[in-house]
Design a protein around this motif. Structure first.
Motif, mmCIF file in Angstrom:
data_model
loop_
_atom_site.group_PDB
_atom_site.id
_atom_site.type_symbol
_atom_site.label_atom_id
_atom_site.label_comp_id
_atom_site.label_asym_id
_atom_site.label_seq_id
_atom_site.Cartn_x
_atom_site.Cartn_y
_atom_site.Cartn_z
ATOM 1 N N LEU A 63 25.317 -16.596 -11.242
ATOM 2 C CA LEU A 63 25.492 -16.742 -9.794
ATOM 3 C C LEU A 63 26.981 -16.912 -9.498
ATOM 4 N N LEU A 64 27.524 -16.007 -8.715
ATOM 5 C CA LEU A 64 28.936 -16.053 -8.333
ATOM 6 C C LEU A 64 29.045 -16.433 -6.857
ATOM 7 N N VAL A 65 29.672 -17.571 -6.608
ATOM 8 C CA VAL A 65 29.858 -18.043 -5.229
ATOM 9 C C VAL A 65 31.356 -17.970 -4.929
ATOM 10 N N LEU A 84 29.692 -5.985 -18.851
ATOM 11 C CA LEU A 84 29.198 -6.655 -20.057
ATOM 12 C C LEU A 84 27.665 -6.734 -20.092
ATOM 13 N N GLY A 85 27.037 -6.290 -19.008
ATOM 14 C CA GLY A 85 25.575 -6.253 -18.990
ATOM 15 C C GLY A 85 24.922 -7.435 -18.318
ATOM 16 N N TYR A 86 25.713 -8.344 -17.757
ATOM 17 C CA TYR A 86 25.128 -9.499 -17.080
ATOM 18 C C TYR A 86 24.616 -9.096 -15.691
ATOM 19 N N LYS A 87 23.546 -9.746 -15.279
ATOM 20 C CA LYS A 87 23.038 -9.545 -13.928
ATOM 21 C C LYS A 87 23.737 -10.533 -13.006
ATOM 22 N N LEU A 88 24.264 -10.047 -11.891
ATOM 23 C CA LEU A 88 25.054 -10.900 -11.007
ATOM 24 C C LEU A 88 24.349 -11.108 -9.674
ATOM 25 N N GLU A 89 24.215 -12.386 -9.305
ATOM 26 C CA GLU A 89 23.777 -12.764 -7.961
ATOM 27 C C GLU A 89 25.010 -13.264 -7.226
ATOM 28 N N LYS A 90 25.222 -12.782 -6.000
ATOM 29 C CA LYS A 90 26.453 -13.123 -5.273
ATOM 30 C C LYS A 90 26.148 -13.923 -4.012
ATOM 31 N N ALA A 91 27.062 -14.835 -3.710
ATOM 32 C CA ALA A 91 26.983 -15.622 -2.475
ATOM 33 C C ALA A 91 28.410 -15.914 -2.017
ATOM 34 N N MET A 92 28.548 -16.120 -0.715
ATOM 35 C CA MET A 92 29.872 -16.443 -0.164
ATOM 36 C C MET A 92 29.938 -17.874 0.353
ATOM 37 N N THR A 93 28.784 -18.522 0.454
ATOM 38 C CA THR A 93 28.722 -19.908 0.921
ATOM 39 C C THR A 93 27.758 -20.699 0.047
ATOM 40 N N THR A 94 27.832 -22.017 0.149
ATOM 41 C CA THR A 94 26.881 -22.844 -0.615
ATOM 42 C C THR A 94 25.475 -22.691 -0.064
ATOM 43 N N ALA A 95 25.349 -22.442 1.230
ATOM 44 C CA ALA A 95 24.018 -22.237 1.822
ATOM 45 C C ALA A 95 23.341 -21.017 1.193
ATOM 46 N N GLU A 96 24.118 -19.926 1.056
ATOM 47 C CA GLU A 96 23.576 -18.717 0.412
ATOM 48 C C GLU A 96 23.266 -18.989 -1.059
ATOM 49 N N ALA A 97 24.125 -19.733 -1.706
ATOM 50 C CA ALA A 97 23.925 -20.045 -3.127
ATOM 51 C C ALA A 97 22.655 -20.865 -3.340
ATOM 52 N N LEU A 98 22.442 -21.868 -2.489
ATOM 53 C CA LEU A 98 21.244 -22.715 -2.619
ATOM 54 C C LEU A 98 19.972 -21.912 -2.355
ATOM 55 N N ALA A 99 20.051 -20.963 -1.434
ATOM 56 C CA ALA A 99 18.895 -20.101 -1.169
ATOM 57 C C ALA A 99 18.563 -19.257 -2.396
ATOM 58 N N THR A 100 19.596 -18.768 -3.075
ATOM 59 C CA THR A 100 19.400 -17.991 -4.309
ATOM 60 C C THR A 100 18.824 -18.873 -5.412
ATOM 61 N N LEU A 101 19.356 -20.074 -5.553
ATOM 62 C CA LEU A 101 18.876 -21.009 -6.577
ATOM 63 C C LEU A 101 17.417 -21.390 -6.353
ATOM 64 N N LYS A 121 15.104 -19.569 -5.296
ATOM 65 C CA LYS A 121 14.224 -18.480 -5.745
ATOM 66 C C LYS A 121 14.135 -18.442 -7.267
ATOM 67 N N LYS A 122 15.288 -18.483 -7.916
ATOM 68 C CA LYS A 122 15.313 -18.438 -9.380
ATOM 69 C C LYS A 122 16.665 -18.935 -9.877
ATOM 70 N N ALA A 123 16.628 -19.861 -10.817
ATOM 71 C CA ALA A 123 17.873 -20.434 -11.337
ATOM 72 C C ALA A 123 18.566 -19.450 -12.273
ATOM 73 N N PRO A 124 19.885 -19.298 -12.152
ATOM 74 C CA PRO A 124 20.639 -18.444 -13.082
ATOM 75 C C PRO A 124 20.938 -19.192 -14.368
ATOM 76 N N GLN A 125 21.553 -18.500 -15.311
ATOM 77 C CA GLN A 125 21.945 -19.142 -16.570
ATOM 78 C C GLN A 125 23.379 -19.685 -16.521
ATOM 79 N N LEU A 126 24.123 -19.324 -15.462
ATOM 80 C CA LEU A 126 25.504 -19.781 -15.331
ATOM 81 C C LEU A 126 25.925 -19.648 -13.871
ATOM 82 N N ILE A 127 26.785 -20.566 -13.417
ATOM 83 C CA ILE A 127 27.264 -20.537 -12.030
ATOM 84 C C ILE A 127 28.796 -20.544 -12.028
#
Length: 228
Positions: A9-11, A28-45, A47-53
């Motif tokens: 997850l990239l915020v 490198l083959g990683y799947k990237l979830e993107k957010a520009m705010t913490t609100a967007e990041a929390l909404a992504t989290l 749904k499904k937790a990433p392996q790294l933030i």
């Protein structure tokens, strides 16, 4: 190329930085979830937790360190490795990051080769730890198997042996009693098979038993090298 497809997850509100990191990590083959705010990041989290933030400190709605405090209140999110991107090299900010157990502190503009090396090291260490954990679980299950075989099989042999003996010695008991004894034999053999499967456990695989409770999947855990 990374074949495990870990999700990161990239915020990051800055488009140029976000795109550069995205290109670097997707190559490198990683799947990237993107957010520009913490609100967007929390909404992504949610749904499904990433392996790294990876989070910027200078977010439009909240500081990265405050976002980190929110993550630490959730026992699952608190375990996720966390990178903080700082706009400037500020000693006070570094100290706060250390206090929040953030070992990965990087400056903007992000040095991509360093970021790649750090992320690959994290996932390599996690994979190694996962293997160790799996080996420890398997060792524990093997010990449980030995205990169960010792404690149960002797009693089971007595039950099955006596059922067989009654069937052979007292044929006049009638079909109703014979049917019940056969049920005992069948159940006993099923228990013995479960114990044998547990004894041949070669990896830990689980299946859903009831809501939120899992059980060992013994039928697919047999040692493939053993003849059937």
């Amino acid at each position: 190329m990374n074949e495990t497809k870990e999700t990161i997850l990239l915020v990051e509100p800055l488009e140029e930085s976000r795109k550069a990191i995205e290109v670097c990590l997707t190559e490198l083959g990683y799947k990237l979830e993107k957010a520009m705010t913490t609100a967007e990041a929390l909404a992504t989290l949610a749904k499904k937790a990433p392996q790294l933030i990876i989070t910027a400190q200078d977010l439009p709605d909240q500081e990265g360190l405050i976002f980190r405090e929110t993550l630490l209140k959730n026992k699952d999110w608190a375990k996720i490795p966390f990178f903080l991107i700082a706009p400037i090299d500020d000693m006070e900010l570094r100290i706060k990051a250390i206090q929040q157990n953030i070992p990965y502190f990087i400056l903007r503009p992000v040095e991509l080769e360093t970021l790649k090396a750090q992320i690959q090291a994290i996932f390599s260490q996690k994979a190694q730890q996962d293997r160790i954990n799996e080996e420890e679980k398997l060792k524990t299950m093997k010990q449980l198997s030995v205990t169960m075989n010792h404690e149960i099989k002797n009693h089971l042999a007595t039950i099955l042996g006596n059922a067989e003996l009654i069937l052979m010695k007292y044929p006049e008991l009638g079909p109703d009693v014979e049917a019940k004894l056969n049920k005992i034999r069948k159940a006993g053999k099923s228990i013995k098979q479960v114990l044998d499967n547990l004894n041949m456990l070669s990896k830990i695989t689980t299946t859903l038993y009831v809501s939120k409770i899992e059980m060992l999947k013994l039928t697919e855990n047999k040692d493939s090298t053993k003849n059937t």
